[in-house]
Design a protein around this motif. Structure first.
Motif, PDB file in Angstrom:
ATOM      1  N   LEU A   1      41.397  55.858  33.004  1.00 52.78           N
ATOM      2  CA  LEU A   1      40.945  56.842  32.018  1.00 52.78           C
ATOM      3  C   LEU A   1      39.444  57.079  32.111  1.00 52.78           C
ATOM      4  O   LEU A   1      38.966  58.203  31.971  1.00 52.78           O
ATOM      5  CB  LEU A   1      41.339  56.383  30.617  1.00 52.78           C
ATOM      6  CG  LEU A   1      42.843  56.526  30.335  1.00 52.78           C
ATOM      7  CD1 LEU A   1      43.234  55.767  29.077  1.00 52.78           C
ATOM      8  CD2 LEU A   1      43.202  58.000  30.215  1.00 52.78           C
ATOM      9  N   VAL A   2      38.718  56.028  32.335  1.00 56.12           N
ATOM     10  CA  VAL A   2      37.270  56.184  32.457  1.00 56.12           C
ATOM     11  C   VAL A   2      36.954  57.101  33.628  1.00 56.12           C
ATOM     12  O   VAL A   2      36.156  58.042  33.526  1.00 56.12           O
ATOM     13  CB  VAL A   2      36.593  54.806  32.651  1.00 56.12           C
ATOM     14  CG1 VAL A   2      35.145  54.976  33.095  1.00 56.12           C
ATOM     15  CG2 VAL A   2      36.669  53.999  31.355  1.00 56.12           C
TER      16      VAL A   2
ATOM     17  N   PRO B   1      43.781  59.884  40.344  1.00 49.51           N
ATOM     18  CA  PRO B   1      43.634  60.124  38.904  1.00 49.51           C
ATOM     19  C   PRO B   1      43.148  61.550  38.698  1.00 49.51           C
ATOM     20  O   PRO B   1      42.185  61.977  39.308  1.00 49.51           O
ATOM     21  CB  PRO B   1      42.553  59.118  38.485  1.00 49.51           C
ATOM     22  CG  PRO B   1      41.860  58.736  39.749  1.00 49.51           C
ATOM     23  CD  PRO B   1      42.841  58.903  40.845  1.00 49.51           C
ATOM     24  N   GLY B   2      43.816  62.253  37.848  1.00 52.07           N
ATOM     25  CA  GLY B   2      43.360  63.611  37.547  1.00 52.07           C
ATOM     26  C   GLY B   2      44.149  64.680  38.279  1.00 52.07           C
ATOM     27  O   GLY B   2      44.419  65.729  37.725  1.00 52.07           O
TER      28      GLY B   2
ATOM     29  N   GLU C   1      34.107  62.247  32.172  1.00 49.06           N
ATOM     30  CA  GLU C   1      32.705  62.215  32.586  1.00 49.06           C
ATOM     31  C   GLU C   1      31.769  62.307  31.388  1.00 49.06           C
ATOM     32  O   GLU C   1      32.165  62.734  30.306  1.00 49.06           O
ATOM     33  CB  GLU C   1      32.415  63.380  33.509  1.00 49.06           C
ATOM     34  CG  GLU C   1      33.012  63.187  34.897  1.00 49.06           C
ATOM     35  CD  GLU C   1      32.533  64.267  35.827  1.00 49.06           C
ATOM     36  OE1 GLU C   1      32.213  65.373  35.343  1.00 49.06           O
ATOM     37  OE2 GLU C   1      32.483  64.011  37.052  1.00 49.06           O
ATOM     38  N   GLY C   2      30.562  61.882  31.630  1.00 45.92           N
ATOM     39  CA  GLY C   2      29.525  62.043  30.606  1.00 45.92           C
ATOM     40  C   GLY C   2      29.822  61.252  29.358  1.00 45.92           C
ATOM     41  O   GLY C   2      30.258  60.094  29.401  1.00 45.92           O
ATOM     42  N   ALA C   3      29.623  61.914  28.213  1.00 46.44           N
ATOM     43  CA  ALA C   3      29.762  61.227  26.940  1.00 46.44           C
ATOM     44  C   ALA C   3      31.190  60.731  26.744  1.00 46.44           C
ATOM     45  O   ALA C   3      31.429  59.626  26.250  1.00 46.44           O
ATOM     46  CB  ALA C   3      29.376  62.164  25.791  1.00 46.44           C
ATOM     47  N   GLU C   4      32.136  61.577  27.152  1.00 45.46           N
ATOM     48  CA  GLU C   4      33.529  61.188  26.988  1.00 45.46           C
ATOM     49  C   GLU C   4      33.821  59.917  27.779  1.00 45.46           C
ATOM     50  O   GLU C   4      34.499  59.000  27.281  1.00 45.46           O
ATOM     51  CB  GLU C   4      34.441  62.335  27.444  1.00 45.46           C
ATOM     52  CG  GLU C   4      35.885  62.213  26.995  1.00 45.46           C
ATOM     53  CD  GLU C   4      36.050  62.180  25.484  1.00 45.46           C
ATOM     54  OE1 GLU C   4      35.098  62.555  24.761  1.00 45.46           O
ATOM     55  OE2 GLU C   4      37.124  61.750  25.014  1.00 45.46           O
ATOM     56  N   ARG C   5      33.287  59.860  28.963  1.00 46.75           N
ATOM     57  CA  ARG C   5      33.480  58.644  29.746  1.00 46.75           C
ATOM     58  C   ARG C   5      32.916  57.444  28.985  1.00 46.75           C
ATOM     59  O   ARG C   5      33.569  56.402  28.890  1.00 46.75           O
ATOM     60  CB  ARG C   5      32.808  58.778  31.112  1.00 46.75           C
ATOM     61  CG  ARG C   5      32.807  57.480  31.897  1.00 46.75           C
ATOM     62  CD  ARG C   5      32.243  57.638  33.288  1.00 46.75           C
ATOM     63  NE  ARG C   5      33.167  58.365  34.168  1.00 46.75           N
ATOM     64  CZ  ARG C   5      32.991  58.456  35.490  1.00 46.75           C
ATOM     65  NH1 ARG C   5      31.947  57.901  36.075  1.00 46.75           N
ATOM     66  NH2 ARG C   5      33.865  59.108  36.224  1.00 46.75           N
ATOM     67  N   GLU C   6      31.767  57.608  28.424  1.00 45.62           N
ATOM     68  CA  GLU C   6      31.179  56.515  27.668  1.00 45.62           C
ATOM     69  C   GLU C   6      32.085  56.065  26.542  1.00 45.62           C
ATOM     70  O   GLU C   6      32.275  54.873  26.295  1.00 45.62           O
ATOM     71  CB  GLU C   6      29.811  56.932  27.100  1.00 45.62           C
ATOM     72  CG  GLU C   6      28.706  56.939  28.140  1.00 45.62           C
ATOM     73  CD  GLU C   6      28.773  55.699  29.024  1.00 45.62           C
ATOM     74  OE1 GLU C   6      28.757  54.571  28.474  1.00 45.62           O
ATOM     75  OE2 GLU C   6      28.860  55.852  30.269  1.00 45.62           O
TER      76      GLU C   6
END
Lengths: 234, 234, 234, 234
Positions: free
Chosen positions: A185-186, B134-135, A190-195
């Motif tokens: 999932l990570v 993934p994706g 990307e970006g904030a969502e990844r965090e």
DNA sequence: GATGAATGAGGATTCATTCAT
DNA sequence: TATGAATGAATCCTCATTCAT
């Protein structure tokens, strides 16, 4: 397999020419492994073709097979190098943990490091999902997975020295599974969502392990976590 | 084909599409789907070949293509049937949940059902791990995954009606990921060990969701779970 | 081959049931031939598939083979029908020509009719370009071509009764070739441009034949066309 | 591949692209193109199979695909080589014509050369009749046809500099069509008969063009051909 | 070592044709 | 008759791997 020189190379000139050859060979190997990493993570292990890897590496198929007997070997060597690099880079993550330190902190540190490493090396994921079937994995292909799992097992074990081995193994398997699921999932964000996902992965693993480890950890009162139910996360 | 009506098709079930399918055909389709299920779960989706599926079904390749235009179509139809059967069998699992009931019980019931279903239908796992990257997933190939994920999202959402959608989605993705990871481990074991893993999966998901849902669930005091920190599991 | 009833159908009821059967059969045959015409002219003869024809006709492959033993047979019957229809529609074009009439007029009339017919029946072109190789044509496949060519030969012959047969044949072949080439171009254009091409086809054939026929036509002075060198065309 | 230069490639012909092709490869390519030529002219382009071509060339299918990505590519390269060879051999046929020279002589020379060339290279015909349907031709497949047609157009245009472009194009298309039709007949015959057809093709094209070009050619009196109506041919 | 050529089995897919119902 | 099912050889094309140079 890019092992050491084949037969008789120690005696004559143990330094000069072999060195150069090995140097070139090493470069080729690195090239090929990089290419393999790229292709594996782009198309997945199963769908990756050795020709594509050779092309990506800018060499001919023949050259690839001079260094690796088959696709599997690439995966294995790649795994080996990744493990090695992980050890180099995050040596502490592999070092014995301080079981008296708060679980949350320890876990967060470890998970953070690994996630960050895996995000920089997306092959990791591809390698761990090699042959698609649960349970079937070509002999050595899962070196990566096994190594990591055993490391996880050690960690768990150091927290639960008196727990039955089967339970330790199971807990380790679960933890590692959670990690892989989280990693997927990570990587998919990307970006904030990844965090945000990174945070969730840490939460998941902590919440899973806390009741098991928090209670039984040696030298703990078995009530710590219950009374202070984990810092409000994220 | 606007021909005359064949025999007796008006009276019993007016369900059939214009496509006049003979009983034999239906049988073949079932056969083929069974074969596909077997092959998918044996070799994984990517490595499965239509020829192998035909062979497994005991028919010629041409016959397979009479019913399915390609491998994807088999996967899609298979997914469709699985979803259908899930709905038939575990209708309640798809029904709205009672958000005031204890989370633990609700979750355990749902997870138990699904795990049990998936153990009886191992294709499930193969279908959800389709293309390895993934994706990347062909448009409709992941019908199965999408359906389930959206169901999970609904569930989460009914517990957290006021949470921001992004968070609900993330929580759902995580929960589903945990489930898949758990499923893989459950499938990889048998007997008592499998049971133990089933228990762990339930633990993991509960522990992950409890702090999130337990606190915010509508009509809850937000302290219930904290004070009675989940029945001692396993 | 959709010939008359197979064996014993004349004696018992020579009118009632056979009629109906034949009627239905005729309809099927027409359906199939129409479909074949469509498919042949859409994809070309070689690339046309019997399944596609059956589909286009709205019947099953089996039905097609009940009436035609193979793809070839469809082409042959189609050719036959086209020839028949041409004869019906443009009977005069097949009738003996008045060799004393001005060549230009006669030719223009014939070419106009045929072009117009072929534009309404684009299969024509596909059928004449069946198997792609010059010279190789399955036994009877080129019935269409042969019939027309022989008709052309008759025409030429009636203009040049005393010319050596080889020359007549050659002239006929050439004329027919020119016609086919022209037809291709005519079909490839539409509207005014098509009309322009039609005109060119007439010019080409006339100019080719005029010096040959104009001079030698029986009862001519051998100077007619030279002194009045064809109306300024288009 | 920016490796070291292999052997001696700097001095003789600095023509080669970066693609380092071994001599063997070039030979194979020639072999394959020869085989393709044979198969195309034997069975026609549409019906030709890559496997048949490989077999004819005495290599495995894989080898064919090492050099050509598909059947089309073979046709394209073949066309390219034919055009090249034509230019080499009959350079003059591509050179600007002397529009004041008698049309008949000029045409005869050009047509003779091309027919002779095409008789030595029967693929030519097959390549120009690629996909069977008039109008449908894969983008680059008809390089051959387009090249020739545009050359014909130039020729016509140099004779009719003031004619409307549409008319020039049409005249060129017609001329080319006549040529192709004639070629088919020429190829279908041998020996003296073939010669006779060659003559007829020249006649046809001349007679078609003379009234158009003879009149309007720059620097002509517009009456030449009418008063001296073409030398008695054949 | 390195290259490009070569292989041949295997994969997806199609198609003319035949068969059971 | 009509249908849809069934076939199996043939198509195009790919790929892991080996070989000659």
């Amino acid at each position: 397999m890019p092992e050491q020189s084949p037969e008789q190379e120690q005696s004559p000139e143990p330094e000069q020419k072999p060195r150069r050859r090995q140097a070139r060979g090493e470069r080729r190997i690195a090239q090929l492994l990089d290419a393999a990493a790229t292709v594996f993570s782009t198309t997945g292990y199963t769908a990756a073709s050795t020709n594509a890897i050779a092309r990506e590496a800018g060499v001919s198929p023949g050259t690839l097979y001079q260094f690796f007997p088959n696709k599997e070997a690439l995966a294995i060597e790649l795994s080996g190098r990744l493990i090695h690099e992980m050890r180099e880079t995050y040596g502490e993550a592999f070092a014995p943990v301080d079981v008296t330190a708060p679980l949350r902190e320890t876990l967060d540190a470890v998970v953070d490091r690994f996630l960050s490493f895996n995000c920089q090396h997306p092959v990791f994921f591809a390698l761990m999902h090699g042959p698609d079937v649960p349970g079937r994995m070509a002999e050595e292909h899962d070196a990566l997975e096994r190594t990591l799992r055993s490391r996880v097992e050690e960690l768990i074990s150091s927290y639960l020295p008196s727990a039955p081995p089967a339970e330790v193994t199971r807990t380790a398997q679960m933890s590692f599974g959670l990690y892989k699921a989280g990693l997927e999932l990570v990587l998919a964000h990307e970006g904030a969502e990844r965090e945000a996902y990174v945070q969730e992965v840490k939460n998941v693993i902590f919440r899973y392990l806390d009741p098991v480890i928090g209670d039984r950890a040696p030298g703990r009162a078995g009530l710590a976590t219950a009374s202070a139910p984990a810092p409000r996360e994220a």
